[in-house]
Design an enzyme around this catalytic site. Sequence first.
Site, PDB file in Angstrom:
ATOM      1  CG  HIS A  11       4.530  27.198  18.505  1.00  0.00           C
ATOM      2  ND1 HIS A  11       3.220  27.587  18.499  1.00  0.00           N
ATOM      3  CD2 HIS A  11       5.250  28.306  18.207  1.00  0.00           C
ATOM      4  CE1 HIS A  11       3.136  28.865  18.208  1.00  0.00           C
ATOM      5  NE2 HIS A  11       4.361  29.331  18.033  1.00  0.00           N
ATOM      6  CB  CYS A  69       6.416  33.512  20.172  1.00  0.00           C
ATOM      7  SG  CYS A  69       6.148  32.143  19.030  1.00  0.00           S
TER       8      CYS A  69
END
Length: 369
Positions: free
Chosen positions: A316, A289
């Site tokens: 995150h 990601c």
Amino acid sequence: MSRAGTDRVFDEWVDRGSVAAAMVPIIDGLHRRHNVVTTIHGRRLVGRSVNEILKLHRFARHVDGVELSPHEVLPVLHALTRLDLGPSVVDVADCNAGFRRQDALGLDDHLRLVLADAVGSGPYAAAPRDVVVYGFGRIGRLVARILLARSGGAYGLRLRAVVLRSTGPEDLVKRASLLRRDSVHGPFDGTITVDQDEQTITANGTVIRFIGAASPSEIDYTAYGIDDAIVVDSTGASSDRSTLSAHLAAPGVSRVLLTAPASGDVPNIVHGVNDAAIGDEPILAAASCTTNAVTPVLAALDERYGIEHGHVETVHSFTNDQNLTDNHHPGPRRGRSAALNMVPTKTGAARAVAKAYPPLAGKLTGSAI
């Protein structure tokens, strides 16, 4: 504003809504019958409500400087139905803008010209490609949702099977429940039914075979009518060429896509940066990601200005391997309560960025919070 003014604004809104409502069956028919996905500046119109369609018309002002009129788009959609379009993605905002910029051709002739590659290509320009999702955790279920949302569209990918380790007789029902509802991404958009005898889940008309196996070597996909398939490995257990190659040894598989960063010589692909490297490579990784988020930006900055050194810091969400409450963990910082701590930890994103965009090799460091 006067009463007359407010009535006029409301009447205009009702009128725009009526036009948007007339678009819905046309958009749906183009998608279902011709595999044509219509968009407004890259945002899909398929499956949208009337208000969502109007919102996308308003979004166009961020690209074109003015709000897109539904009265201009509706004739474009009608014209598309008169073309023998094959599988394609058609941006109606671009089509409308191109038509308005010229006055030599009528709408039908203009669209026939700009969409020449898609006109007359029949219901399938290319044969649909079988896809198998290997692992049905959170990422696997999101991949399934994406594939199901695009089934019957211009993408040519068909979700045929899911491979997992069975946990009991009610496992299929539980898997269907997890697919049906996601605490973050919301409910599944459509219908889901379960057939325990056939070990299948039918989602929006797509029949998905669930196969129990502990390793790729146990599976013969051709026995399920699956051939030349792409296996999407979302288990997180394999990351290098030697382990991922086990999928290719299974009958019926021709390519493998890893949903996480790969190690070794497996290409980590970031769309728009190094997707030209895909070629005929049988094993690919979609990178992480963070890598997908930061690499296009860094590549653009490096190409324009040059980057001498950089630090990548990721904020995150907590992940499945963190503890709900403080407990022992191989990574001490991940042993803290996930919902109560944002703690720095290590990440391979900096190395992964350099792998996707080699000019930054040795120039980046990174961590995550």
